[in-house]
Design a protein around this motif. Structure first.
Motif, PDB file in Angstrom:
ATOM      1  N   LYS A  23      10.321  -3.634 -45.133  1.00 17.41           N
ATOM      2  CA  LYS A  23      10.937  -4.791 -45.797  1.00 17.41           C
ATOM      3  C   LYS A  23      12.227  -4.372 -46.497  1.00 17.41           C
ATOM      4  O   LYS A  23      13.223  -5.089 -46.459  1.00 17.41           O
ATOM      5  CB  LYS A  23       9.963  -5.396 -46.809  1.00 17.41           C
ATOM      6  CG  LYS A  23      10.467  -6.647 -47.454  1.00 17.41           C
ATOM      7  CD  LYS A  23       9.412  -7.261 -48.365  1.00 17.41           C
ATOM      8  CE  LYS A  23       9.943  -8.528 -48.989  1.00 17.41           C
ATOM      9  NZ  LYS A  23       8.951  -9.164 -49.852  1.00 17.41           N
ATOM     10  N   ASN A  27      14.762  -3.999 -43.631  1.00 19.53           N
ATOM     11  CA  ASN A  27      15.080  -5.214 -42.881  1.00 19.53           C
ATOM     12  C   ASN A  27      15.582  -6.367 -43.732  1.00 19.53           C
ATOM     13  O   ASN A  27      16.384  -7.162 -43.260  1.00 19.53           O
ATOM     14  CB  ASN A  27      13.849  -5.669 -42.093  1.00 19.53           C
ATOM     15  CG  ASN A  27      13.479  -4.700 -41.006  1.00 19.53           C
ATOM     16  OD1 ASN A  27      14.339  -4.091 -40.388  1.00 19.53           O
ATOM     17  ND2 ASN A  27      12.195  -4.538 -40.779  1.00 19.53           N
ATOM     18  N   GLU A  28      15.122  -6.480 -44.966  1.00 26.06           N
ATOM     19  CA  GLU A  28      15.439  -7.665 -45.753  1.00 26.06           C
ATOM     20  C   GLU A  28      16.210  -7.386 -47.033  1.00 26.06           C
ATOM     21  O   GLU A  28      16.877  -8.271 -47.550  1.00 26.06           O
ATOM     22  CB  GLU A  28      14.139  -8.395 -46.126  1.00 26.06           C
ATOM     23  CG  GLU A  28      13.368  -8.888 -44.925  1.00 26.06           C
ATOM     24  CD  GLU A  28      12.029  -9.490 -45.306  1.00 26.06           C
ATOM     25  OE1 GLU A  28      11.798  -9.765 -46.494  1.00 26.06           O
ATOM     26  OE2 GLU A  28      11.208  -9.675 -44.394  1.00 26.06           O
ATOM     27  N   GLN A  29      16.125  -6.198 -47.570  1.00 26.53           N
ATOM     28  CA  GLN A  29      16.693  -5.961 -48.886  1.00 26.53           C
ATOM     29  C   GLN A  29      17.947  -5.106 -48.871  1.00 26.53           C
ATOM     30  O   GLN A  29      18.383  -4.636 -49.898  1.00 26.53           O
ATOM     31  CB  GLN A  29      15.636  -5.364 -49.810  1.00 26.53           C
ATOM     32  CG  GLN A  29      14.497  -6.329 -50.039  1.00 26.53           C
ATOM     33  CD  GLN A  29      13.451  -5.784 -50.992  1.00 26.53           C
ATOM     34  OE1 GLN A  29      13.562  -4.687 -51.503  1.00 26.53           O
ATOM     35  NE2 GLN A  29      12.422  -6.563 -51.213  1.00 26.53           N
TER      36      GLN A  29
END
Length: 65
Positions: A36, A39-41
């Motif tokens: 995460k 990929n997202e932060q």
């Protein structure tokens, strides 16, 4: 934070190119948390096909921001 002596000491013990497991150990997070983070932060890492590697300097930059 990166100024924490334990974090700095930990980073010195790892190679310049980190695996997902290395990121987990350094950050104290699980596998899903590590993915995460990438990929997202906004933790930047160069793509090597399906293999994910994170440069130590990218992790330091992320922790400093």
């Amino acid at each position: 934070m990166i100024n924490d002596n334990n974090t700095v000491r930990k980073l010195e013990d790892y190679p310049d190119v980190l695996t997902i497991k290395n990121v987990q150990d350094i950050m104290g997070i699980g596998r899903n948390g590590a993915y995460k983070l990438i990929n997202e932060q906004g933790l930047k890492c160069p793509g090597l096909g399906r293999i994910i590697r994170v440069s130590k300097q990218c992790l330091i930059d992320y922790l400093s921001s």
